[in-house]
Design an enzyme around this catalytic site. Structure first.
Site, mmCIF file in Angstrom:
data_model
loop_
_atom_site.group_PDB
_atom_site.id
_atom_site.type_symbol
_atom_site.label_atom_id
_atom_site.label_comp_id
_atom_site.label_asym_id
_atom_site.label_seq_id
_atom_site.Cartn_x
_atom_site.Cartn_y
_atom_site.Cartn_z
ATOM 1 N N LYS A 30 48.942 32.964 55.057
ATOM 2 C CA LYS A 30 49.975 32.071 54.510
ATOM 3 C C LYS A 30 50.931 31.655 55.625
ATOM 4 C CE LYS A 30 53.329 32.010 50.657
ATOM 5 N NZ LYS A 30 53.715 32.725 49.417
ATOM 6 N N SER A 58 54.292 34.792 43.518
ATOM 7 C CA SER A 58 53.605 33.881 44.446
ATOM 8 C C SER A 58 52.231 34.364 44.859
ATOM 9 C CB SER A 58 54.440 33.713 45.721
ATOM 10 O OG SER A 58 55.503 32.831 45.493
ATOM 11 N N SER A 75 53.620 30.365 45.200
ATOM 12 C CA SER A 75 53.703 29.598 46.406
ATOM 13 C C SER A 75 52.479 29.767 47.297
ATOM 14 C CB SER A 75 54.971 29.984 47.174
ATOM 15 O OG SER A 75 54.923 31.312 47.630
#
Lengths: 629, 629
Positions: free
Chosen positions: B84, B182, B158
């Protein structure tokens, strides 16, 4: 031990002394109550107590104890104690040193209930700095307490009365609190030990919070062993307390600790030369007394301490007292009011930023614990008179918290112990600090510094009970070199082994002696020719069992041993190979390894007169193991 | 296992499959890199990646691995993965989905370093909701990703790109984060498993924080066993991370779990009937599949979740992004800007008051864990299209976090697993929750729900290594009924025992068979007539040793056993009494208990043809134990 030039001002009796007197029938709880009330009345209103339980109810409690069917089951039978007046006791007012805030408590805090359940006698509620906000003891609308060392010295706070009640000998211990040093500064200034456990080990349910995220229940007593004994009784998980966590038990030998000490140049005595000298004398003794010391930088500790009063945590006190303050501003002491009002200037972002900064400091401190087991510092850098504290309430308070403020923020545990006097007669004190959950380590070191034998008997029994209930220990039957006065006994004690009982096996065992120069006993089941053999049962952390076995003689195995009382337990037995040992002698008729050795040494003594040293032995050749027809 | 009507859209190969191909020589890292680049280029810019490592460097990494002297020492040899883009990798930009905020990372986050050290190949940085603020995936200035289930469904956020990279089969696993869901919402919306460990088990060093006090590194993979395998490699104490704590290892049997389920009436599907139906089908299977379920009130969980977005935690994001926001307001997406700006309206007292309220909810939840081992909930109550999310960014986000928001605040760990499809073809997912440090429990349950065999071989080896390094286990030599296919083997496995090796004793042992109906083997040291006897070495938590011994046959002891390779270890040996057993037969020449049993069953088979079942045995009478001349 630390060679204190002064044994402290404590006039009262310890828990152990009281318990011994009760057992010997020299004292009854009623006598004790009268003595305590006499002492309190003799001192008059010295600012120790905010409320004292009336004589009628104290005598009632004493009589209740006297009628208890089994006083021996109450570890604190008839032991009087006080509770800081920010902790609830049902039926008594909780004032937090603010009469207008006071309320009648409906329930008793679990820390107090546990003590009452153990047979203790609650004498009263002790004075404190209002809302537990302060380290000096002068912030009270009640009588301002003074240190037992006189000369108008402050008592320290906020647990002022809790320290005085012990230091004046009225009670052997009290329950206090510690949010930033409140449980450590007052005992330090009154020459007695105090202990702030790791947060969450003693339930804070029933406590009027100061800063919930930092508050700890703490203990003050006339000896470290009494602190340990009380802590054993009140440390318990309580899932009504969001910070509750389980105590971590350690078997500690303070002599082997790596002792962290800061560079002397980093120590702050606020210009107090005599205090500096007293501390350096104590340090010299520590440096000589411990093999391993490490120099530890104080920077990250002090930086965390500075965060407390320069940062937003004061706003946490507003969550408790903000509404009352808005409603009744005049009911709050001006100094407390101005401190609390300061909390409203912080934003949410300030809190998170301060917590992040604290997080960084925690990681720096975490790394320092790699090099030490305990850190030793002065408990206070200097002392103040009441006049000084009143004249500069914030400055004196900041100085008093120099070594204590960081402890709660960094999630440490700590104990203070008296460490002699300054040349002008004021108390010096040391503080032992450990990381979270190193409470046993801190108490062991404090006992060592205080020159106390740890209350081994008491502690052992508690540890046995705790360990057994935790399911992590095993009972081990030992027959020879592991007996408590024999050479390998240390293999057990060094691994946390504790002697439980001296007993005998069932009668179907034989005892052999195997080997010549380094003879070892061998226990073998036998259907005939057996006898009860003297053994000891020990309790041992299961994890140590394999190490003990590995260190034992080669012919030794672990098997089941049937005891005289019909129970069976794991114990040392001989493996099959011993039966073929040409050196094996049957020594069953001695009844045990100790008796055999005693006979040997007698017969060795007789040797010089020409006697046969092995005269009493019979060879194992005629030995018949169990299950033979 | 949960009978999913659909096995999920994953096209790629699992870590295990890749590793097997490498070992078989069917694949090289260079081939793999070309395949991964091919897949990525085939999908084009679908919003998965913010940056992909260029082909030159990927091939360089592949060649480096191919030249490694010992590929077998690298548990992730040649396994590609994504990270990420809020996590630093030295030399690559970290954008946090805000190009104006982006910086070139100087150091690699330890979670990534550990994967690279294990032989994994970093493919690139994955897309996310800006500043990791959002659960829907649409809050990015890069291409907005879509769920692999099509129909314009959001990817979830996210960790949008981290989920897509796995769900499209480009890589078998990715590193993501989870502050409020997330790490769970995106895998749930893409039909793959995801895992949010307990806070502090994976270091957050090198992560651009969202809310430092809540942030966790999380993992997304195509199977639960891959999640476990990667977690084993990256869970490690890091004292640079203030929230770091040690993983707690558990040996779990999900079949015995007490499964917490809320009353169906407490579940919220936001009017999504097909999602409700899909979830209730999964629940029915759970209710039938587990003996013990408990109805658990959802109130305290949901109340904690409500605190997150209605409370002051958003101010924590301002400590990271406040200065940038003030400086470059236009560089921040409007929705993110308005969320962040909301943080400035909270005071310090709001934070403490919210933390106190959360503390109360934590105590209520703590008590609920008394009745269950895991809690199972829907991972999401409904799905949204990109259009819906853009039209109502806050409302959709709140709905997506209904079941995830509370997990971080309450310090829980959680895994999501796919649980079939709705009747209109959207993914349903279950979430397994456990209290802090119950990570092994949650993974075991997730594997059970996903119908996966747990990767026992892999896990065992890791557990052995971990346990041995923790010093809490012992090696145990077993010779008879405890062998891995024998009846008492369960005594070891049920106490956390793990088979380490199949081997033999040194040649100076004899094996006896004792007893008739319930015959047991007896291992005895012998100087003559001995042979290497087949044994197994196991590793066992030391605490279980006594229980195993207590449950074993009466004549069995624990002693030292010398192995063929010269090492010695604690093992089951016979006590002295067996030598006198009239039933004892010397079966040394079989070379082991299994071989003896095999011969017995052959000879029993032969029995029906009249053979002598004990023909191969010789009586133990001529047995000579060790040390006889």
């Amino acid at each position: 031990m630390f060679q204190s030039p002064h044994s402290g001002p404590v006039q009262g009796r310890s828990i152990h002394e009281l318990t011994t007197s009760y057992r010997a029938g020299e004292l009854t709880p009623t006598d004790l109550v009268e003595t305590v009330l006499g002492k309190i009345s003799e001192r008059g209103d010295d600012g120790t107590w905010i409320s004292v339980v009336d004589r009628f109810h104290l005598i009632l409690r004493a009589k209740e104890l006297e009628q208890h069917p089994n006083p021996a089951s109450l570890p604190l039978y008839g032991v009087p104690f006080g509770v800081k007046d920010s902790i609830d006791v049902a039926g008594l007012p909780t004032t937090v040193a603010c009469p207008e805030y006071a309320y009648q408590a409906a329930a008793t805090a679990p820390v107090v209930s546990r003590l009452l359940d153990a047979g203790a006698i609650l004498v009263g509620k002790t004075n404190l700095d209002q809302f537990a906000t302060g380290l000096n003891g002068t912030r009270t609308p009640y009588t301002v307490p003074r240190s037992v060392f006189g000369n108008d010295l402050i008592s320290g706070g906020s647990s002022s009365g809790s320290a005085l009640a012990v230091a004046t000998g009225e009670v052997p211990f009290t329950v206090a609190t510690d949010t930033a040093g409140s449980g450590r500064v007052p005992p330090a200034l009154n020459g007695i030990p105090g202990f702030k456990p790791s947060r969450g080990l003693i339930s804070t349910v029933g406590l009027v919070p100061a800063c919930r995220s930092l508050d700890c229940i703490s203990l003050i007593a006339s000896s470290v062993s009494d602190l340990s004994a009380v802590f054993d009784l009140v440390a318990a998980v309580d899932d009504r307390d969001p910070h509750s966590r389980m105590r971590q038990r350690d078997i500690c030998d303070a002599n082997n600790f790596r002792v962290g000490l800061p560079d002397v140049a980093e120590l702050e005595f606020f210009g107090d030369g005599p205090m500096r000298e007293a501390h350096l004398a104590a340090r010299t003794w520590i440096e000589r007394g411990f093999d391993r010391t490490a120099q530890i930088p104080l920077g990250p500790f002090l930086d965390a301490g500075a965060l407390l009063y320069s940062g937003p945590w004061v706003a946490e006190r507003l969550t408790e007292f903000g509404a009352f303050l808005a409603d009744r501003p005049d009911a709050v002491l001006p100094v407390i009011r101005s401190i609390l009002e300061g909390g409203s200037r912080y934003t949410a972002t300030d809190v998170f930023a301060a917590e992040h900064r604290l997080g960084e400091l925690r990681t720096r401190v975490a790394r320092l614990w790699r090099d030490m087991d305990v850190l030793i510092l002065p408990a206070v850098g200097t002392t103040f008179t009441v006049e000084q504290a009143v004249a500069d309430p914030v400055g004196t308070n900041t100085a008093l918290g120099h070594y204590t403020h960081f402890g709660n923020l960094l999630d440490l545990c700590a104990a203070v112990v008296p460490a002699g006097l300054t040349s002008d007669g004021r108390p010096a004190a040391l503080m032992v600090l450990g990381p979270a959950l190193a409470d046993d380590r801190v108490l062991a070191m404090a006992a060592r510094l205080a020159g106390e034998e740890t209350s081994a008997d008491h502690t052992s029994r508690r540890e046995v009970a705790d360990s057994i209930s935790a399911g992590s220990t095993t009972t081990l039957v030992v027959v020879g070199h592991h007996l408590s006065d024999q050479p390998r006994s240390n293999d057990l004690t060094s691994r946390g082994g504790l002697l439980v009982s001296r007993t005998f096996t069932a009668p179907n065992y034989r005892l052999l002696r195997v080997g010549d120069v380094s003879a070892v006993p061998a226990l073998v089941r036998a259907d005939s020719g057996g006898a009860p053999i003297e053994v000891e049962t020990w309790t041992l952390p299961s994890a140590g069992l394999v190490e003990v076995l590995s260190a034992a003689a080669e012919s030794v195995c672990l098997g089941r041993v049937l005891l005289a009382d019909g129970r069976s337990a794991i114990g040392f037995v001989a493996d099959a190979s011993v039966l073929a040992e040409p050196t094996a002698l049957d020594i069953t008729h001695f009844g045990g390894w100790r008796a055999y050795l005693a006979a040997q040494s007698e017969s060795h003594a007789a040797d010089s007169h020409g006697a046969d040293s092995h005269g009493a032995d019979s060879h194992a050749a005629d030995f018949q193991p169990a299950h033979l027809p």
